[in-house]
Motif scaffolding. Structure first.
Motif, PDB file in Angstrom:
ATOM      1  N   UNK A 167       0.792  -1.230   0.000  1.00 19.34           N
ATOM      2  CA  UNK A 167       0.000   0.000   0.000  1.00 19.34           C
ATOM      3  C   UNK A 167       0.824   1.280   0.000  1.00 19.34           C
ATOM      4  N   UNK A 168       2.143   1.141   0.003  1.00 20.25           N
ATOM      5  CA  UNK A 168       3.011   2.308  -0.118  1.00 20.25           C
ATOM      6  C   UNK A 168       2.838   3.324   0.994  1.00 20.25           C
ATOM      7  N   UNK A 169       2.459   2.867   2.135  1.00 18.13           N
ATOM      8  CA  UNK A 169       2.239   3.790   3.236  1.00 18.13           C
ATOM      9  C   UNK A 169       3.096   3.440   4.433  1.00 18.13           C
ATOM     10  N   UNK A 170       2.847   4.117   5.498  1.00 20.70           N
ATOM     11  CA  UNK A 170       3.534   3.848   6.757  1.00 20.70           C
ATOM     12  C   UNK A 170       2.475   3.541   7.810  1.00 20.70           C
ATOM     13  N   UNK A 171       1.845   2.404   7.646  1.00 21.59           N
ATOM     14  CA  UNK A 171       0.782   2.010   8.557  1.00 21.59           C
ATOM     15  C   UNK A 171       1.405   1.398   9.749  1.00 21.59           C
TER      16      UNK A 171
END
Length: 133
Positions: free
Chosen positions: A129-133
């Motif tokens: 998801x290309x995020x920093x969850x």
């Protein structure tokens, strides 16, 4: 006709009235039927079956309000049963943001099933998801 040959006492009637106000009589009757069929095994389980009624109603309401609720709980259950669930709140927030259809559910489910640890789950999720969850 009673499904169990048990009847509500005064406290039970008060609780049932409260639940009916919150969920409606049809929903409570449906949930009582579900609860009895799943949890009633005899006299020792009558209270348990009765007390599960509002839980079932609340879960059904959540599923109606958010059709993906059950899918989110399924992923949570996978991680929990594998001993990897460390922060249910973080997971819930993540799923509510990214898991909004069957395709996303399948992808996240695969990550939950194949990851080696809680950290690995997040590493893979962040890669996808290309995020920093």
């Amino acid at each position: 006709k009673s499904m169990t040959d048990y009847y509500l006492n005064d406290k039970g009637r008060e609780l049932a009235k409260k639940w009916i106000k919150e969920f409606g009589i049809i929903e409570i009757l449906d949930c009582m039927e579900i609860s009895v069929s799943q949890y009633f095994k005899g006299p020792e389980s009558a209270d348990k079956a009765f007390n599960y009624t509002p839980r079932i109603a609340a879960t059904r309401k959540k599923q109606k309000d958010n059709p993906m609720f059950g899918k989110h709980e399924y992923i949570r259950g996978i991680l929990y049963n594998r001993g990897m669930l460390k922060d249910a709140g973080r997971l819930k927030e993540f799923l509510s943001k990214v898991c909004d259809d069957e395709m996303e559910f399948g992808l996240i489910k695969e990550v939950a099933v194949t990851c080696k640890s809680w950290t690995d789950f997040w590493f893979q999720a962040n890669q996808i998801y290309g995020g920093d969850y």
